[in-house]
Design an enzyme around this catalytic site. Structure first.
Site, PDB file in Angstrom:
ATOM      1  N   ASP A  96       0.989  -1.283  -0.190  1.00 27.77           N
ATOM      2  CA  ASP A  96      -0.410  -0.192  -0.212  1.00 27.77           C
ATOM      3  C   ASP A  96       0.802   1.339  -0.325  1.00 27.77           C
ATOM      4  OD1 ASP A  96      -1.684   1.914   1.013  1.00 27.77           O
ATOM      5  OD2 ASP A  96      -3.074   0.854   1.568  1.00 27.77           O
TER       6      ASP A  96
ATOM      7  N   ALA B 265      -4.601   4.842  -7.462  1.00 31.46           N
ATOM      8  CA  ALA B 265      -5.502   5.398  -6.712  1.00 31.46           C
ATOM      9  C   ALA B 265      -6.555   4.651  -6.540  1.00 31.46           C
ATOM     10  CB  ALA B 265      -5.807   6.889  -7.785  1.00 31.46           C
ATOM     11  N   GLU B 266      -7.697   5.732  -6.392  1.00 30.00           N
ATOM     12  CA  GLU B 266      -9.223   4.668  -6.660  1.00 30.00           C
ATOM     13  C   GLU B 266      -9.669   5.874  -7.446  1.00 30.00           C
ATOM     14  OE1 GLU B 266     -11.181   2.650  -5.272  1.00 30.00           O
ATOM     15  OE2 GLU B 266      -9.422   2.132  -3.814  1.00 30.00           O
ATOM     16  N   SER B 267     -10.043   4.927  -8.548  1.00 34.58           N
ATOM     17  CA  SER B 267     -10.243   5.822  -9.654  1.00 34.58           C
ATOM     18  C   SER B 267     -12.162   5.816 -10.281  1.00 34.58           C
ATOM     19  CB  SER B 267      -9.276   5.073 -10.781  1.00 34.58           C
ATOM     20  OG  SER B 267      -9.836   3.819 -10.685  1.00 34.58           O
TER      21      SER B 267
ATOM     22  N   THR C 174      -5.409  13.644 -13.460  1.00 38.37           N
ATOM     23  CA  THR C 174      -6.474  13.501 -14.464  1.00 38.37           C
ATOM     24  C   THR C 174      -7.123  15.269 -14.624  1.00 38.37           C
ATOM     25  OG1 THR C 174      -8.845  13.353 -14.511  1.00 38.37           O
ATOM     26  CG2 THR C 174      -8.028  13.453 -12.438  1.00 38.37           C
ATOM     27  N   ASP C 175      -7.637  14.987 -15.594  1.00 40.95           N
ATOM     28  CA  ASP C 175      -8.432  16.269 -16.061  1.00 40.95           C
ATOM     29  C   ASP C 175      -9.939  16.447 -15.406  1.00 40.95           C
ATOM     30  OD1 ASP C 175     -10.456  14.628 -17.228  1.00 40.95           O
ATOM     31  OD2 ASP C 175      -9.950  15.314 -19.460  1.00 40.95           O
ATOM     32  N   GLU C 176     -10.200  15.782 -14.494  1.00 43.92           N
ATOM     33  CA  GLU C 176     -11.233  16.210 -13.861  1.00 43.92           C
ATOM     34  C   GLU C 176     -11.075  17.311 -12.671  1.00 43.92           C
ATOM     35  OE1 GLU C 176     -14.029  12.797 -12.965  1.00 43.92           O
ATOM     36  OE2 GLU C 176     -12.924  11.580 -14.497  1.00 43.92           O
TER      37      GLU C 176
ATOM     38  N   TYR D 251     -13.555  11.777  -5.565  1.00 45.17           N
ATOM     39  CA  TYR D 251     -13.295  11.408  -6.542  1.00 45.17           C
ATOM     40  C   TYR D 251     -11.851  12.626  -7.134  1.00 45.17           C
ATOM     41  CZ  TYR D 251     -10.313  10.036 -11.025  1.00 45.17           C
ATOM     42  OH  TYR D 251      -9.420   9.892 -11.875  1.00 45.17           O
TER      43      TYR D 251
ATOM     44  N   ALA E 163     -12.126  15.623  -6.075  1.00 47.44           N
ATOM     45  CA  ALA E 163     -11.512  16.535  -5.326  1.00 47.44           C
ATOM     46  C   ALA E 163     -10.652  15.353  -4.174  1.00 47.44           C
ATOM     47  CB  ALA E 163     -13.100  16.441  -4.397  1.00 47.44           C
TER      48      ALA E 163
ATOM     49  N   LYS F 275      -8.205  13.789  -6.351  1.00 50.74           N
ATOM     50  CA  LYS F 275      -7.086  13.953  -7.041  1.00 50.74           C
ATOM     51  C   LYS F 275      -6.421  15.890  -6.941  1.00 50.74           C
ATOM     52  CE  LYS F 275      -5.351  11.565  -9.308  1.00 50.74           C
ATOM     53  NZ  LYS F 275      -4.703  10.562  -9.746  1.00 50.74           N
TER      54      LYS F 275
ATOM     55  N   LEU G  69     -17.539   2.692 -18.264  1.00 53.44           N
ATOM     56  CA  LEU G  69     -18.381   3.395 -20.216  1.00 53.44           C
ATOM     57  C   LEU G  69     -17.929   2.244 -20.880  1.00 53.44           C
ATOM     58  CD1 LEU G  69     -20.699   4.328 -20.883  1.00 53.44           C
ATOM     59  CD2 LEU G  69     -19.209   6.324 -21.783  1.00 53.44           C
TER      60      LEU G  69
ATOM     61  N   ARG H 118     -26.189  10.517 -12.827  1.00 53.62           N
ATOM     62  CA  ARG H 118     -24.730  10.279 -11.813  1.00 53.62           C
ATOM     63  C   ARG H 118     -25.059  11.974 -11.023  1.00 53.62           C
ATOM     64  NH1 ARG H 118     -18.998  10.330 -13.816  1.00 53.62           N
ATOM     65  NH2 ARG H 118     -19.516   8.061 -13.986  1.00 53.62           N
TER      66      ARG H 118
HETATM   67  P1  NAD Z   1      -7.442   1.534 -11.611  1.00 50.91           P
HETATM   68  O1  NAD Z   1      -8.980   2.014 -10.661  1.00 50.91           O
HETATM   69  O2  NAD Z   1      -7.309   1.045 -13.028  1.00 50.91           O
HETATM   70  O3  NAD Z   1      -5.459   1.499 -11.074  1.00 50.91           O
HETATM   71  C1  NAD Z   1      -4.930   1.641 -10.043  1.00 50.91           C
HETATM   72  C2  NAD Z   1      -4.717   0.697  -9.590  1.00 50.91           C
HETATM   73  O4  NAD Z   1      -3.636   1.188  -8.174  1.00 50.91           O
HETATM   74  C3  NAD Z   1      -4.676  -0.752  -8.557  1.00 50.91           C
HETATM   75  O5  NAD Z   1      -4.123  -1.521  -9.592  1.00 50.91           O
HETATM   76  C4  NAD Z   1      -4.558  -0.869  -7.425  1.00 50.91           C
HETATM   77  O6  NAD Z   1      -4.854  -2.043  -6.655  1.00 50.91           O
HETATM   78  C5  NAD Z   1      -3.482  -0.022  -7.292  1.00 50.91           C
HETATM   79  N1  NAD Z   1      -4.320   0.652  -5.537  1.00 50.91           N
HETATM   80  C6  NAD Z   1      -5.570   1.687  -5.118  1.00 50.91           C
HETATM   81  N2  NAD Z   1      -4.688   2.070  -3.972  1.00 50.91           N
HETATM   82  C7  NAD Z   1      -3.363   1.023  -3.766  1.00 50.91           C
HETATM   83  C8  NAD Z   1      -3.203   2.173  -2.251  1.00 50.91           C
HETATM   84  N3  NAD Z   1      -3.400   2.492  -1.235  1.00 50.91           N
HETATM   85  N4  NAD Z   1      -1.209   1.231  -2.754  1.00 50.91           N
HETATM   86  C9  NAD Z   1      -1.547   0.601  -4.001  1.00 50.91           C
HETATM   87  N5  NAD Z   1      -1.693   0.162  -4.525  1.00 50.91           N
HETATM   88  C10 NAD Z   1      -3.102   0.730  -4.490  1.00 50.91           C
HETATM   89  O7  NAD Z   1      -6.810   2.897 -12.255  1.00 50.91           O
HETATM   90  P2  NAD Z   1      -6.017   3.655 -13.674  1.00 50.91           P
HETATM   91  O8  NAD Z   1      -7.312   4.364 -14.594  1.00 50.91           O
HETATM   92  O9  NAD Z   1      -5.562   3.065 -14.359  1.00 50.91           O
HETATM   93  O10 NAD Z   1      -5.916   5.080 -13.164  1.00 50.91           O
HETATM   94  C11 NAD Z   1      -4.824   5.444 -12.659  1.00 50.91           C
HETATM   95  C12 NAD Z   1      -4.308   6.455 -12.231  1.00 50.91           C
HETATM   96  O11 NAD Z   1      -4.586   7.738 -13.450  1.00 50.91           O
HETATM   97  C13 NAD Z   1      -5.064   7.000 -11.766  1.00 50.91           C
HETATM   98  O12 NAD Z   1      -4.207   7.483 -10.614  1.00 50.91           O
HETATM   99  C14 NAD Z   1      -6.289   7.958 -12.034  1.00 50.91           C
HETATM  100  O13 NAD Z   1      -6.525   8.920 -11.211  1.00 50.91           O
HETATM  101  C15 NAD Z   1      -5.414   8.641 -12.642  1.00 50.91           C
HETATM  102  N6  NAD Z   1      -6.680   9.226 -14.297  1.00 50.91           N
HETATM  103  C16 NAD Z   1      -6.954   7.937 -15.136  1.00 50.91           C
HETATM  104  C17 NAD Z   1      -8.067   8.578 -16.218  1.00 50.91           C
HETATM  105  C18 NAD Z   1      -8.864   7.602 -16.313  1.00 50.91           C
HETATM  106  O14 NAD Z   1      -9.494   7.650 -17.659  1.00 50.91           O
HETATM  107  N7  NAD Z   1      -8.336   5.848 -16.016  1.00 50.91           N
HETATM  108  C19 NAD Z   1      -7.810   9.371 -16.211  1.00 50.91           C
HETATM  109  C20 NAD Z   1      -6.883  10.020 -16.202  1.00 50.91           C
HETATM  110  C21 NAD Z   1      -6.082  10.333 -14.765  1.00 50.91           C
HETATM  111  P1  TYD Z   2     -16.833   6.390 -16.533  1.00 46.83           P
HETATM  112  O1  TYD Z   2     -16.346   5.803 -17.749  1.00 46.83           O
HETATM  113  O2  TYD Z   2     -17.164   6.137 -15.650  1.00 46.83           O
HETATM  114  O3  TYD Z   2     -15.282   7.990 -16.939  1.00 46.83           O
HETATM  115  P2  TYD Z   2     -15.176   9.272 -16.060  1.00 46.83           P
HETATM  116  O4  TYD Z   2     -16.897   9.316 -15.268  1.00 46.83           O
HETATM  117  O5  TYD Z   2     -14.410   9.325 -15.401  1.00 46.83           O
HETATM  118  O6  TYD Z   2     -15.637  10.162 -17.136  1.00 46.83           O
HETATM  119  O7  TYD Z   2     -18.276   7.746 -17.600  1.00 46.83           O
HETATM  120  C1  TYD Z   2     -17.445   8.084 -18.739  1.00 46.83           C
HETATM  121  C2  TYD Z   2     -18.756   8.982 -18.689  1.00 46.83           C
HETATM  122  O8  TYD Z   2     -19.713   7.857 -19.263  1.00 46.83           O
HETATM  123  C3  TYD Z   2     -19.634   9.481 -17.580  1.00 46.83           C
HETATM  124  O9  TYD Z   2     -20.107  11.660 -17.894  1.00 46.83           O
HETATM  125  C4  TYD Z   2     -20.535   8.785 -16.855  1.00 46.83           C
HETATM  126  C5  TYD Z   2     -21.062   8.319 -18.458  1.00 46.83           C
HETATM  127  N1  TYD Z   2     -21.579   6.003 -17.926  1.00 46.83           N
HETATM  128  C6  TYD Z   2     -23.190   6.225 -18.349  1.00 46.83           C
HETATM  129  O10 TYD Z   2     -23.748   6.954 -19.186  1.00 46.83           O
HETATM  130  N2  TYD Z   2     -23.180   4.872 -18.898  1.00 46.83           N
HETATM  131  C7  TYD Z   2     -22.797   4.119 -17.292  1.00 46.83           C
HETATM  132  O11 TYD Z   2     -23.146   2.840 -17.131  1.00 46.83           O
HETATM  133  C8  TYD Z   2     -21.063   4.709 -16.744  1.00 46.83           C
HETATM  134  C9  TYD Z   2     -19.990   3.941 -15.732  1.00 46.83           C
HETATM  135  C10 TYD Z   2     -20.705   6.192 -17.039  1.00 46.83           C
END
Ligand code: NAD
Ligand code: TYD
Length: 352
Positions: A58, A82-84, A133-135, A159, A161, A163, A199, A291
């Site tokens: 962790d 991260a939690e994502s 993230t851009d969020e 989420y 907030a 990040k 999605l 949402r």
């Molecule tokens: P993900 O949820 O798929 O993976 C997160 C990983 O982190 C998992 O393998 C999990 O086991 C690990 N993890 C969680 N808590 C942990 C802890 N306390 N210690 C060690 N490991 C831990 O996420 P992702 O989509 O791969 O995103 C990765 C990063 O990129 C995140 O920081 C997210 O905010 C950022 N990000 C994601 C997106 C996207 O579209 N998915 C876009 C922009 C930025």
């Molecule tokens: P998501 O993949 O959860 O990414 P984020 O919320 O980080 O952008 O969602 C992408 C978009 O799709 C978002 O506007 C929420 C929407 N969405 C749905 O309409 N239905 C779904 O079942 C999910 C998971 C997301």
């Protein structure tokens, strides 16, 4: 030389680890807690790779992280852990505060201590890259200019907030302690090994399973989509040439409404896996409750990264989404594995 990657069993981290090991001779230590989102099957092809060291742990474990840094002496740390998932953060924000804020704080403190003890050259070359993230920028209206790095932080979900808070900590550790940090703020990723709560993989798998394709609200929310391998390339480039203390927006120049994304997936499946009844997959679309606090539009201006470091995405949305659908069709075992247990519990909670 060694790099330490956190969260390297997740979606983006996993793709990053696979690409890194395919391109570099450098050792990669992969620290991941293996939460529901971490999946060692993603890393199966590199499980015995001589340059890959997987450690379950962790980022919030101070002693564990400190020991890992002492043992492996990385020249860089790339923080994906991260939690994502926004919807999960709405149901239960506590884990997001713990990992994204407290965990990042802990990691920064361990890294600061380690970096302070390095000698001149190693210390100057060291980098801490924080993947964000851009969020964090909040939401845009139609017609607003896309997010630049100078856009104010206005996160709207637990989420985003959490990040945003982590980005601020990273920034402060640079300004106060001089830690050589880099931050990337990326738009929505898609591609192989994407956990099917998000999605795009959710829609592909539900379509094939004959289940409803849930669209929140009116489906006209806009996201900028980037193929995950392009994100990995951007991170490698920033790690290599980014200026410490700077942030870089990463995006695909691909703004799409959620409905457009779902229609694109349906069209590919109509061609490659037509439904037995001859109807289109769009028939399965179901509009569901929106949402809470749903951000209307994200759009990224990735111009700084292009101007200063010469990075541009290689995939268009059409090429990336075609590759993604193909990958999900070709990898039923990976899907089977993630579709078990806790994943099913989550689906029940979210969609009933
Ligand atoms: P993900 O949820 O798929 O993976 C997160 C990983 O982190 C998992 O393998 C999990 O086991 C690990 N993890 C969680 N808590 C942990 C802890 N306390 N210690 C060690 N490991 C831990 O996420 P992702 O989509 O791969 O995103 C990765 C990063 O990129 C995140 O920081 C997210 O905010 C950022 N990000 C994601 C997106 C996207 O579209 N998915 C876009 C922009 C930025
Ligand atoms: P998501 O993949 O959860 O990414 P984020 O919320 O980080 O952008 O969602 C992408 C978009 O799709 C978002 O506007 C929420 C929407 N969405 C749905 O309409 N239905 C779904 O079942 C999910 C998971 C997301």
């Amino acid at each position: 030389m060694t790099i330490l990657v956190t969260g390297g069993a997740g979606f983006i981290g996993g793709n990053f680890v696979l690409d890194w090991l395919a391109r570099h001779d450098e050792k990669l230590v992969n620290l991941d807690a293996l939460t529901y989102a971490g999946n060692l099957e993603t890393l199966q092809t590199v499980a015995r790779h001589p340059q890959h060291v997987f450690v379950r742990g962790d980022i919030g474990d101070r002693d564990g992280v400190a020991a890992l840094l002492r043992q492996h002496r990385p020249r860089a740390v790339v923080n994906f852990a991260a939690e994502s998932h926004v919807d999960r953060s709405i149901h239960g924000p506590a884990d997001f505060i713990q990992t994204n804020i407290v965990g990042t704080f802990n990691l920064l403190e361990c890294v600061r201590e380690y970096w302070s003890g390095l000698d001149g050259e190693e210390r100057a070359a060291f980098r801490f890259l924080h993947v964000s993230t851009d969020e964090v920028y909040g939401t845009l209206q139609a017609g607003d200019a896309p997010f630049a790095e100078t856009h104010r932080y206005e996160p709207n979900s637990p989420y985003s907030a959490s990040k945003a808070a982590s980005d601020h900590l990273v920034r402060a550790w640079h300004h106060t302690y001089g830690l050589p940090v880099l931050t990337t703020n990326c738009s929505n990723n898609y591609g192989p090994y994407h956990f099917p709560e998000k999605l795009i993989p959710l829609v592909i798998l539900n379509a094939l399973a004959g289940k409803p394709l849930p669209i929140y609200g009116d489906g006209r929310q806009v996201r900028d989509w980037l193929y995950v391998k392009d994100h990995c390339g951007a991170i490698r480039r920033v790690l290599e040439a980014g200026v410490p203390g700077e942030t870089y927006n990463v995006g695909g120049w691909n703004e799409k409404t959620n409905l457009e994304v779902v229609h694109a997936i349906c069209a590919i499946l109509d061609r490659t896996r037509p439904r037995a009844d001859g109807l289109g997959y769009r028939e399965q679309i179901q509009f569901v409750a929106d949402r809470p606090g749903h951000d209307r539009r994200y759009a990224i201006d990735a111009g700084k990264l292009e101007r200063e470091l010469g990075w541009r995405p290689e995939e268009t949305f059409d090429s990336g989404i075609a590759k993604t659908v193909e990958w999900y069709l070709a990898n039923p075992e990976w899907i089977e594995h993630v579709s078990s247990g806790s994943y099913r519990d989550w689906l029940n909670k979210q969609y009933g």
